[in-house]
Enzyme design. Structure first.
Site, mmCIF file in Angstrom:
data_model
loop_
_atom_site.group_PDB
_atom_site.id
_atom_site.type_symbol
_atom_site.label_atom_id
_atom_site.label_comp_id
_atom_site.label_asym_id
_atom_site.label_seq_id
_atom_site.Cartn_x
_atom_site.Cartn_y
_atom_site.Cartn_z
ATOM 1 C CG ASN A 114 -2.417 0.489 1.093
ATOM 2 O OD1 ASN A 114 -2.393 0.556 0.142
ATOM 3 N ND2 ASN A 114 -3.189 0.726 1.776
ATOM 4 C CB THR A 164 17.279 -17.258 -25.539
ATOM 5 O OG1 THR A 164 17.467 -17.294 -24.034
ATOM 6 C CG2 THR A 164 15.328 -17.459 -25.592
ATOM 7 C CE LYS A 166 16.747 -14.556 -28.298
ATOM 8 N NZ LYS A 166 15.688 -13.721 -27.157
ATOM 9 C CE LYS A 168 11.642 -12.148 -27.447
ATOM 10 N NZ LYS A 168 12.069 -11.173 -26.828
ATOM 11 C CD GLU A 195 11.518 -13.244 -22.509
ATOM 12 O OE1 GLU A 195 12.045 -11.942 -22.919
ATOM 13 O OE2 GLU A 195 12.399 -14.566 -22.036
ATOM 14 C CG HIS A 285 12.718 -15.064 -18.017
ATOM 15 N ND1 HIS A 285 11.757 -13.976 -18.546
ATOM 16 C CD2 HIS A 285 13.619 -15.358 -19.499
ATOM 17 C CE1 HIS A 285 13.077 -12.746 -19.124
ATOM 18 N NE2 HIS A 285 14.235 -13.212 -19.961
ATOM 19 C CG HIS A 318 16.885 -15.171 -16.667
ATOM 20 N ND1 HIS A 318 17.636 -14.947 -18.071
ATOM 21 C CD2 HIS A 318 16.114 -16.531 -16.668
ATOM 22 C CE1 HIS A 318 17.123 -15.827 -18.860
ATOM 23 N NE2 HIS A 318 16.403 -17.215 -18.232
#
EC number: 4.1.1.39
Length: 455
Positions: A114, A164, A166, A168, A195, A285, A318
């Site tokens: 808050n 990773t 690609k 992607k 991700e 991730h 990561h």
């Protein structure tokens, strides 16, 4: 006088207690506070303590039904930030009873839920948390941790290599699986779903899981090494996420993946429990982290998000590179890398660590370096991150002029050369480029990579 004294009152009367001794069971927080002009820092610090624990803006008669002294957060110390005008670090102690056991979600709702929109503050940033032993012990933590992962994979004495896949978005499942196979066959330990790859029209999750599993087993058979592909189980509902994890387990693959900030801590903790019960490793991730941690004076530092993840559960996370395309300062990054891996971390303000943290044997998390790194960065990465890390080269593998498998070969050769050089006692910081050049003499794949990405 009868009754209670109604009306608005200064927070600092109740919540600023500079002589207060903190308890071993308290959760301690360090906030970077930027008060509005004219608001004294004590009042600002006390306001943070109040709003994130028992306080409300006015006196209420139900306060009389509880013991404020037992349950209130206390601002116990304030110090100005060196070199910044009108910025202070306010230290707040929260009694343990304010928090539900084993719930990162509740911890964050209480501490940062808050108070960040508070009028008296211009800006507020949570810099660090000290999680007491008693609270750490209510969490399962990472499904397996660093040692168990090494034993499962049978890989020791070096960082692990990932990539990773690609582009992607847009590949069909079969072509995606092919790219996975090529990278693993070339010598990487892991490949990774991006991700944003969940289950889109061009590639549904079940098809991807199937083809990736096939790629993995083929590469495993041909190389004699254990291989993994982080299958992204992130989904729109917790039930769907668990369904994907179940399918991954049925395929017999070693590891799944989750986006823990967009997926949320509740979902993440559920998945971590499933992974431990079923022998899956969990790769995490941090998509969305920069929304929270990029501003220097408002939000939350990534080290807090990293600590929260270790409690919630994940085996890899990561954590920036120090060298590639995404920002990261060396000492600070190393500070939270140690917070992820080590069992005990001493307070060290130069590395951004505000509190000594004892993890009381909670398993460690492997930091993952990824983002714009390539073979010339390998010596620096090996030196900075050490053996317990995952080095992830996306474009640095798939961008190789001869294709994916040679790209993987180049990275593996570079890594093995760096590890060998280090073990022979050479200095990676000063001789790094030399080491890579020597290795490229007998590896044409590495030589080609060295050409494309200049040192």
């Amino acid at each position: 006088s009868v009754g209670f004294k109604a009306g608005v009152k200064d927070y600092k009367l109740t919540y600023y207690t500079p002589d207060n001794q903190t308890k071993d069971t308290d959760i301690l927080a360090a906030f970077r506070v930027t008060p509005q002009p004219g608001v004294p820092p004590e009042e600002a610090g006390a306001a943070v303590a109040a709003e994130s624990s028992t306080g409300t803006w006015t006196t209420v008669w139900t306060d009389g039904l509880t013991s404020l002294d037992r349950y209130k957060g206390r601002c116990y110390h304030i110090e100005p930030v060196a070199g910044e005008e009108n910025q202070f670090i306010a230290y707040v102690a929260y009694p343990l009873d304010l928090f539900e056991e084993g719930s990162v979600t509740n911890m964050f709702t209480s501490i940062v839920g808050n108070v960040f929109g508070f009028k008296a503050l211009r800006a507020l940033r949570l810099e660090d948390l000290r999680i007491p032993n008693a609270y750490v012990k209510t969490f399962q933590g990472p499904p397996h941790g660093i040692q168990v992962e090494r034993d499962k994979l049978n890989k020791y004495g070096r960082p692990l290599l990932g990539c990773t896949i690609k582009p992607k978005l847009g590949l069909s499942a079969k072509n995606y699986g092919r790219a996975v196979y090529e990278c693993l066959r070339g010598g990487l330990d892991f490949t990774k779903d991006d991700e944003n790859v969940n289950s889109q029209p061009f590639m549904r999750w079940r098809d991807r899981f199937l083809f990736c599993a096939e790629a993995l087993y083929k590469a495993q058979a041909e190389t004699g090494e254990i291989k993994g592909h982080y299958l992204n189980a992130t989904a729109g509902t917790c039930e769907e996420m668990i369904k994907r994890a179940v399918f991954a387990r049925e395929l017999g693959v070693p590891i799944v993946m989750h986006d823990y900030l967009t997926g949320g801590f509740t979902a993440n903790t559920s998945l971590a429990h499933y992974c431990r019960d079923n022998g899956l490793l969990l790769h995490i991730h941090r998509a969305m982290h920069a929304v929270i941690d990029r501003q220097k004076n408002h939000g939350m530092h990534f080290r807090v998000l990293a600590k929260a993840l270790r409690l919630s559960g994940g085996d890899h996370i990561h954590s920036g590179t120090v060298v590639g395309k995404l920002e990261g300062e060396r000492e600070i990054t190393l500070g939270f890398v140690d917070l992820l891996r080590d069992d005990f971390v001493e307070k060290d303000r130069s590395r951004g660590i505000y509190f000594t943290q004892d993890w009381v044997s909670l398993p460690g998390v492997l930091p993952v370096a990824s983002g714009g790194i390539h073979v010339w960065h390998m010596p620096a990465l090996t030196e900075i991150f050490g053996d317990d890390s995952v080095l992830q080269f996306g474009g640095g593998t798939l961008g190789h002029p001869w294709g994916n498998a040679p790209g993987a070969v180049a990275n593996r050769v570079a890594l093995e050369a760096c590890v060998q050089a280090r073990n022979e006692g050479r200095d990676l910081a000063s001789e790094g480029n030399q080491i890579i050049r020597e290795a490229s003499k007998w590896s044409p794949e590495l030589a080609a990579a060295c050409e494309v990405w200049k040192e």
